[in-house]
Design a protein around this motif. Structure first.
Motif, PDB file in Angstrom:
ATOM      1  N   ASP A   1      -5.812   8.980   4.169  1.00 52.61           N
ATOM      2  CA  ASP A   1      -6.921   7.982   4.678  1.00 52.61           C
ATOM      3  C   ASP A   1      -6.377   7.404   5.837  1.00 52.61           C
ATOM      4  OD1 ASP A   1      -8.680   8.965   2.807  1.00 52.61           O
ATOM      5  OD2 ASP A   1      -8.419   7.204   1.680  1.00 52.61           O
TER       6      ASP A   1
ATOM      7  N   GLY B   1       3.639   1.647  -2.303  1.00 52.54           N
ATOM      8  CA  GLY B   1       3.133   3.082  -3.003  1.00 52.54           C
ATOM      9  C   GLY B   1       2.108   2.619  -4.016  1.00 52.54           C
TER      10      GLY B   1
ATOM     11  N   GLY C   1       0.635  -1.214   0.096  1.00 49.79           N
ATOM     12  CA  GLY C   1      -0.039  -0.035   0.057  1.00 49.79           C
ATOM     13  C   GLY C   1       0.954   1.237   0.207  1.00 49.79           C
ATOM     14  N   PRO C   2       0.196   2.377   0.337  1.00 57.13           N
ATOM     15  CA  PRO C   2       0.799   3.944   0.257  1.00 57.13           C
ATOM     16  C   PRO C   2       2.220   3.934   0.952  1.00 57.13           C
ATOM     17  CG  PRO C   2      -1.587   4.019   0.157  1.00 57.13           C
ATOM     18  CD  PRO C   2      -1.348   2.554   0.430  1.00 57.13           C
ATOM     19  N   SER C   3       1.967   3.107   2.137  1.00 54.03           N
ATOM     20  CA  SER C   3       3.227   3.285   3.114  1.00 54.03           C
ATOM     21  C   SER C   3       4.219   2.341   2.705  1.00 54.03           C
ATOM     22  CB  SER C   3       2.625   3.011   4.649  1.00 54.03           C
ATOM     23  OG  SER C   3       2.081   1.777   4.784  1.00 54.03           O
TER      24      SER C   3
ATOM     25  N   ASP D   1      -1.964   1.295  -4.986  1.00 53.83           N
ATOM     26  CA  ASP D   1      -3.373   1.640  -4.683  1.00 53.83           C
ATOM     27  C   ASP D   1      -4.345   0.567  -4.582  1.00 53.83           C
ATOM     28  OD1 ASP D   1      -3.657   1.360  -7.325  1.00 53.83           O
ATOM     29  OD2 ASP D   1      -4.421   3.447  -7.606  1.00 53.83           O
TER      30      ASP D   1
ATOM     31  N   TRP E   1      -9.214  -2.185  -3.632  1.00 57.52           N
ATOM     32  CA  TRP E   1      -8.728  -0.806  -3.426  1.00 57.52           C
ATOM     33  C   TRP E   1      -8.042  -0.620  -2.129  1.00 57.52           C
ATOM     34  CZ3 TRP E   1      -7.647   1.384  -7.801  1.00 57.52           C
ATOM     35  CH2 TRP E   1      -8.408   1.198  -8.920  1.00 57.52           C
TER      36      TRP E   1
ATOM     37  N   PRO F   1      -6.511   1.803   0.903  1.00 53.65           N
ATOM     38  CA  PRO F   1      -6.710   3.073   1.481  1.00 53.65           C
ATOM     39  C   PRO F   1      -5.363   4.131   1.341  1.00 53.65           C
ATOM     40  CG  PRO F   1      -6.495   1.743   3.251  1.00 53.65           C
ATOM     41  CD  PRO F   1      -6.670   0.856   2.213  1.00 53.65           C
ATOM     42  N   SER F   2      -5.636   5.327   0.965  1.00 47.15           N
ATOM     43  CA  SER F   2      -4.464   6.191   0.550  1.00 47.15           C
ATOM     44  C   SER F   2      -3.849   6.439   2.020  1.00 47.15           C
ATOM     45  CB  SER F   2      -5.128   7.514  -0.050  1.00 47.15           C
ATOM     46  OG  SER F   2      -5.831   8.244   0.859  1.00 47.15           O
ATOM     47  N   GLN F   3      -2.398   7.120   1.886  1.00 46.20           N
ATOM     48  CA  GLN F   3      -1.708   7.245   3.156  1.00 46.20           C
ATOM     49  C   GLN F   3      -2.583   8.390   4.077  1.00 46.20           C
ATOM     50  OE1 GLN F   3       2.194   8.003   2.631  1.00 46.20           O
ATOM     51  NE2 GLN F   3       2.626   7.772   4.439  1.00 46.20           N
TER      52      GLN F   3
END
Length: 311
Positions: free
Chosen positions: A304, A247, A242-244, A249, A298, A300-302
């Motif tokens: 979020d 990277g 993920g984003p962390s 999505d 999907w 969650p974004s960083q």
């Protein structure tokens, strides 16, 4: 005659499985009265040197006494045994129409045949995973190196994956395994032969599809199922890609079309079926394409994730 048929069938199965070591839903769910003998003679899956990942273990919601770690070189033997035990429990079985005497005569030979096939498959799977993860990552001995984003290199699939496992703290036994890889977003089931062809084509042709994070080879040892370990590995995988982490999505995977329980499990974890990637019936019938469904979750974004962490 019965033994000749068994030997021929076992060789054909080994050849087929060797070409598709990562096909989802590969557990054949076959049983025989020789199962106890065959499983008893297989090596026990144990782990010795996982790179422990306490943050992932804590966030994934693992049962008490279970930890997640990155696989190292010396763990590959246990990984191979676990995958074979989970996906290929029995390959050669006895016909239900045999008499009691015939079954008594054939049980031990069939058990030994299954054991030999299991040893061969474990060695093959171990070799495939070692190539995909790469010697450099398997000998990294550090969390950052073990979880770093794989890079697709022209001409090879080496180094395109990372491998995570769950282990019992008290006994050191390997309980579950998952592989995370970066591959083109084309909806195809991974195949070592075709992936190598794609890698060679990247020498001369630009990739037509974007890259995605892909989950495969998720398995849990039979004695450790229904404890939430598989779900925990999926959640840990989402954290890694993920984003962390990498990277990305979204996380993608395949589920065999007939494997309804597994599909429901992934749906409960937020995955959705992408039916437009489903193989056509003629592709399954005439080309031998795996009858699978592509799934996406999907992530969650960083932002979020940070917002959710604020009390």
């Amino acid at each position: 005659d019965q033994m000749q048929v068994l030997l021929i069938a076992s060789l054909a199965l080994v050849s087929s499985l060797h070409r598709h070591p990562r096909a989802p839903g590969a557990a054949l769910q076959l049983r025989s009265s020789a199962q106890r003998c065959a499983s008893a003679s297989r090596p026990r899956a144990q782990t010795r040197s996982l790179i422990l990942l306490p943050e992932l273990s804590a966030e994934a919601g693992l049962p008490e006494g279970v930890v997640i770690g990155a696989v190292e070189e010396s763990d590959l033997g246990a990984v191979g045994n676990l995958l074979v035990g989970a996906f290929y429990p029995e390959l050669v079985t006895l016909s239900l129409g045999l008499s009691q005497l015939e079954r008594a005569l054939l049980e031990t030979p069939v058990a030994w045949i299954n054991n030999l096939i299991a040893l061969y498959l474990a060695d093959s799977v171990r070799s495939f995973i070692r190539r995909r993860v790469g010697g450099e990552r398997l000998q990294a001995h550090s969390r950052s190196a073990a979880l770093s984003t794989p890079r697709l290199r022209a001409g090879t699939t080496e180094g395109s994956s990372i491998a995570l496992a769950a282990a019992d703290v008290a006994t050191g036994k390997l309980l579950a395994f998952v592989e995370l890889t970066v591959r083109p977003l084309d909806g195809r089931v991974p195949s070592d032969m075709l992936d190598d062809v794609d890698a060679m084509l990247r020498f001369v042709l630009p990739p037509a599809d974007p890259l995605c994070s892909y989950l495969c080879n998720l398995c849990v040892a039979p004695h450790s199922r229904r404890r939430g370990i598989g779900s925990a590995l999926v959640l840990a995988s989402q954290k890694v890609v993920g984003p962390s982490g990498w990277g990305h999505d979204a996380l993608y995977l395949h589920v065999a079309a007939q494997d309804v329980p597994t599909a429901r499990l992934y749906q409960s974890l937020g995955f959705e079926a992408l039916r437009h990637y489903d193989p056509k019936p003629w592709q399954v019938k005439f080309l031998g394409s795996p009858h699978v469904t592509f799934h996406r979750r999907w992530l969650p974004s960083q932002a979020d994730a940070q917002q959710a962490a604020v009390p």
